[in-house]
Design a protein around this motif. Structure first.
Motif, mmCIF file in Angstrom:
data_model
loop_
_atom_site.group_PDB
_atom_site.id
_atom_site.type_symbol
_atom_site.label_atom_id
_atom_site.label_comp_id
_atom_site.label_asym_id
_atom_site.label_seq_id
_atom_site.Cartn_x
_atom_site.Cartn_y
_atom_site.Cartn_z
ATOM 1 N N ALA A 90 9.784 -11.454 -10.352
ATOM 2 C CA ALA A 90 8.536 -10.689 -10.283
ATOM 3 C C ALA A 90 7.978 -10.689 -8.870
ATOM 4 N N GLN A 91 8.125 -11.853 -8.178
ATOM 5 C CA GLN A 91 7.630 -11.939 -6.804
ATOM 6 C C GLN A 91 8.405 -11.009 -5.895
ATOM 7 N N ASP A 92 9.745 -10.961 -6.094
ATOM 8 C CA ASP A 92 10.561 -10.059 -5.279
ATOM 9 C C ASP A 92 10.149 -8.610 -5.489
ATOM 10 N N ALA A 93 9.810 -8.256 -6.750
ATOM 11 C CA ALA A 93 9.416 -6.876 -7.044
ATOM 12 C C ALA A 93 8.114 -6.513 -6.350
ATOM 13 N N THR A 94 7.165 -7.467 -6.327
ATOM 14 C CA THR A 94 5.877 -7.184 -5.691
ATOM 15 C C THR A 94 5.965 -7.265 -4.169
ATOM 16 N N ASP A 95 6.934 -8.033 -3.653
ATOM 17 C CA ASP A 95 7.063 -8.142 -2.196
ATOM 18 C C ASP A 95 7.503 -6.819 -1.567
ATOM 19 N N THR A 96 8.176 -5.985 -2.333
ATOM 20 C CA THR A 96 8.647 -4.710 -1.794
ATOM 21 C C THR A 96 7.549 -3.662 -1.744
ATOM 22 N N LEU A 97 6.407 -3.932 -2.340
ATOM 23 C CA LEU A 97 5.318 -2.957 -2.359
ATOM 24 C C LEU A 97 4.559 -2.991 -1.040
ATOM 25 N N PRO A 98 4.048 -1.831 -0.611
ATOM 26 C CA PRO A 98 3.249 -1.822 0.628
ATOM 27 C C PRO A 98 1.908 -2.498 0.406
ATOM 28 N N SER A 99 1.350 -3.044 1.466
ATOM 29 C CA SER A 99 0.025 -3.658 1.362
ATOM 30 C C SER A 99 -1.072 -2.631 1.593
ATOM 31 N N VAL A 100 -0.740 -1.540 2.276
ATOM 32 C CA VAL A 100 -1.693 -0.456 2.528
ATOM 33 C C VAL A 100 -1.094 0.837 1.982
ATOM 34 N N TRP A 101 -1.834 1.530 1.141
ATOM 35 C CA TRP A 101 -1.326 2.712 0.441
ATOM 36 C C TRP A 101 -2.096 3.946 0.888
ATOM 37 N N ASN A 102 -1.378 5.061 1.068
ATOM 38 C CA ASN A 102 -2.075 6.338 1.216
ATOM 39 C C ASN A 102 -2.130 7.023 -0.145
ATOM 40 N N LEU A 103 -2.787 8.157 -0.207
ATOM 41 C CA LEU A 103 -2.972 8.823 -1.499
ATOM 42 C C LEU A 103 -1.642 9.233 -2.102
ATOM 43 N N ASN A 104 -0.723 9.729 -1.279
ATOM 44 C CA ASN A 104 0.574 10.156 -1.799
ATOM 45 C C ASN A 104 1.348 8.978 -2.379
ATOM 46 N N ASP A 105 1.262 7.806 -1.742
ATOM 47 C CA ASP A 105 1.909 6.603 -2.286
ATOM 48 C C ASP A 105 1.360 6.282 -3.670
ATOM 49 N N VAL A 121 -6.422 9.117 -10.154
ATOM 50 C CA VAL A 121 -6.040 8.350 -8.967
ATOM 51 C C VAL A 121 -6.785 8.872 -7.739
ATOM 52 N N THR A 122 -6.876 10.192 -7.615
ATOM 53 C CA THR A 122 -7.572 10.769 -6.458
ATOM 54 C C THR A 122 -9.051 10.408 -6.486
ATOM 55 N N LYS A 127 -11.227 -0.817 -6.354
ATOM 56 C CA LYS A 127 -9.820 -1.123 -6.094
ATOM 57 C C LYS A 127 -9.124 -1.585 -7.365
ATOM 58 N N LEU A 128 -9.806 -2.381 -8.156
ATOM 59 C CA LEU A 128 -9.232 -2.846 -9.420
ATOM 60 C C LEU A 128 -8.984 -1.674 -10.366
ATOM 61 N N THR A 129 -9.905 -0.709 -10.364
ATOM 62 C CA THR A 129 -9.722 0.485 -11.195
ATOM 63 C C THR A 129 -8.461 1.244 -10.791
ATOM 64 N N LEU A 130 -8.253 1.394 -9.485
ATOM 65 C CA LEU A 130 -7.063 2.093 -9.013
ATOM 66 C C LEU A 130 -5.795 1.307 -9.335
ATOM 67 N N LYS A 131 -5.838 -0.008 -9.210
ATOM 68 C CA LYS A 131 -4.676 -0.828 -9.535
ATOM 69 C C LYS A 131 -4.334 -0.730 -11.025
#
Length: 447
Positions: A24-39, A149-150, A219-223
């Motif tokens: 699970a940690q490996d899966a989350t490590d691949t995620l960006p820490s900063v997201w744009n709207l398209n991401d 999301v928007t 932020k929690l709502t978006l997550k």
């Protein structure tokens, strides 16, 4: 030995748990820490709960379609039975010998529906419509999630901008307080003026804490929409520009485009077609059913004394037949099915009309919101310009002592109020414009 077994089990369970956590940690490590709207939109389209639920629903519909198509084919069943019967020597007649007999049957049977009033063909068409409807439901959920999301993304941007101007207000209040404390120290300012500025600074700090808390909640709502674990480090990109005034597309054009491509309209249209097929299936109940059946089999038998065995006798048989079933009196079943199907068609027609009217009204409401929020943005921007200049003048007058604290606080409150209104109006206008253009078929983007 028992303790060693439990120890091995405990070590294995611990290693399995550690491997799961590591995966699970490996899966989350691949995620960006900063997201744009398209991401955010792309990730939501892949991981959102509602969207994936609709994907599974489509897979179920596809399986039902395959089952419906298979109903056109003949079936084939194999049947068999075997039994052993033993009879011992009689007590009353000792001369009777013990005997054992075996019996059994084996057969293969098939049935094939040749004609049933077109029911099976109509059922296949109906299942095909169900697959199309499930696909459109996925599109509809994607549209809804992209909108959510928007909205959540823009709320976070609004929070960030609110935090920035609250921090600026704190800096301004601190500077004014320090100046007032210096004037009080030399006797050119009253103690109550210092206290009022201290209270104002405390209020500004409270507003900053509140705005930061609001950002965390948004932020929690978006997550949640993205189905991201709460421990994932998450922030969003702030674009260079959020909103600029532009000419709105004509309302009638956007309404026509929405009615032509929006999935909710197509779903209602397919629902009507499905109900029409239900009527055809119901009418098939009045027609005869013709089927073909066949089978081959044999009987197995043997009788021996003090021995067990079997042999294939001469009872091998073959069977073929044609079955015709003609409905004569069905206790109103067919008549009721036809009546219910006609009611279903009327309801589907009503639903289609309601969907089109509702969508047209929704687009019109989006147009009205876009016009109003753009006008509010223009007014709020103009008001902020005047109040900013008035607040600047009041601050200078307070420094030289030509303005009392009451007048300064009043002008400052007007400035803060106009700043809040401007920021809110900017994001409202941006969201309203993007929603309106989304009904025209344009994707959600931020410049």
């Amino acid at each position: 030995m028992m303790q060693n077994g439990w120890l091995k089990y405990g070590i294995s369970a611990t290693l399995l748990w550690a491997a799961t956590i590591a995966g699970a940690q490996d899966a989350t490590d691949t995620l960006p820490s900063v997201w744009n709207l398209n991401d955010c939109i792309e990730y939501a389209n892949t991981h959102n709960y509602n969207i994936n639920t609709q994907r599974y629903s489509k897979e179920s519909s596809q399986q039902n379609l395959l089952l419906s198509k298979s109903a056109l084919l003949p079936n084939l069943y194999g049947n068999g039975s075997f039994s052993v019967n033993h009879t011992g020597a009689g007590i009353a007649n000792p001369s009777q010998e013990s005997s054992t007999s075996t019996t059994g049957t084996a057969s293969v049977n098939t049935a094939w529906t040749l004609f049933n009033g077109g029911y099976l063909r109509k059922d296949i068409q109906q299942k095909e419509i169900a697959v199309q409807t499930a696909g459109l439901s996925i599109d509809e959920n994607i549209n809804n999630v992209e909108l959510q999301v928007t909205q959540a993304y823009l709320y976070i941007l609004l929070d960030k901008e609110t935090i920035i101007y609250n921090e600026d207000l704190i800096k301004t209040s601190q500077a004014q307080l320090e100046q007032m404390q210096q004037q009080f120290a030399v006797g050119s300012a009253a103690k109550k003026d210092v206290i009022q500025l201290e209270a104002q600074l405390a209020q500004d700090k409270y507003n900053l804490v509140t705005s930061k808390s609001t950002e965390r909640i948004d932020k929690l709502t978006l997550k949640k929409l993205l189905l991201l674990p709460s421990e994932v480090d998450f922030d969003i990109v702030k674009p260079d520009t959020i909103f600029s005034l532009e000419l709105l597309p004509p309302l009638q054009d956007v309404q026509a485009t929405a009615l032509d491509f929006r999935p909710e309209v197509k779903i209602s249209e397919l629902s009507l077609k499905s109900q029409e097929l239900s009527l055809a299936k119901a009418k098939a109940g009045y027609l005869p059913t013709l089927s073909l059946s066949g089978g081959i089999g044999t009987n197995i038998g043997n009788t021996t004394s003090y021995s067990l065995g079997f042999s294939l006798d001469n009872s091998f048989y073959q069977q073929a037949g044609v079955n015709l079933s003609v409905p004569i009196f069905t206790r109103r079943v067919n008549k009721t099915n036809v009546a219910l199907a006609r009611i279903g068609i009327k309801q589907a027609e009503l639903d289609l009309q309601n969907t089109k009217v509702t969508l047209s009204q929704t687009v019109e409401q989006a147009y009205i919101n876009a016009v109003n929020t753009q006008n509010q943005y223009v007014s709020a921007k103009e008001q902020l310009v005047y109040n900013t200049e008035a607040f600047r003048i009041s601050s200078e007058e307070l420094k030289i002592g030509s303005l009392n604290m009451v007048g300064y606080i009043q002008q400052r409150n007007l400035y803060v109020q106009s700043l809040q209104q401007f920021v809110q109006a900017k994001y409202n206008a941006a969201m309203s414009l993007k929603i309106y253009k989304f009904y025209k078929g344009e994707p959600f983007t931020l410049n």
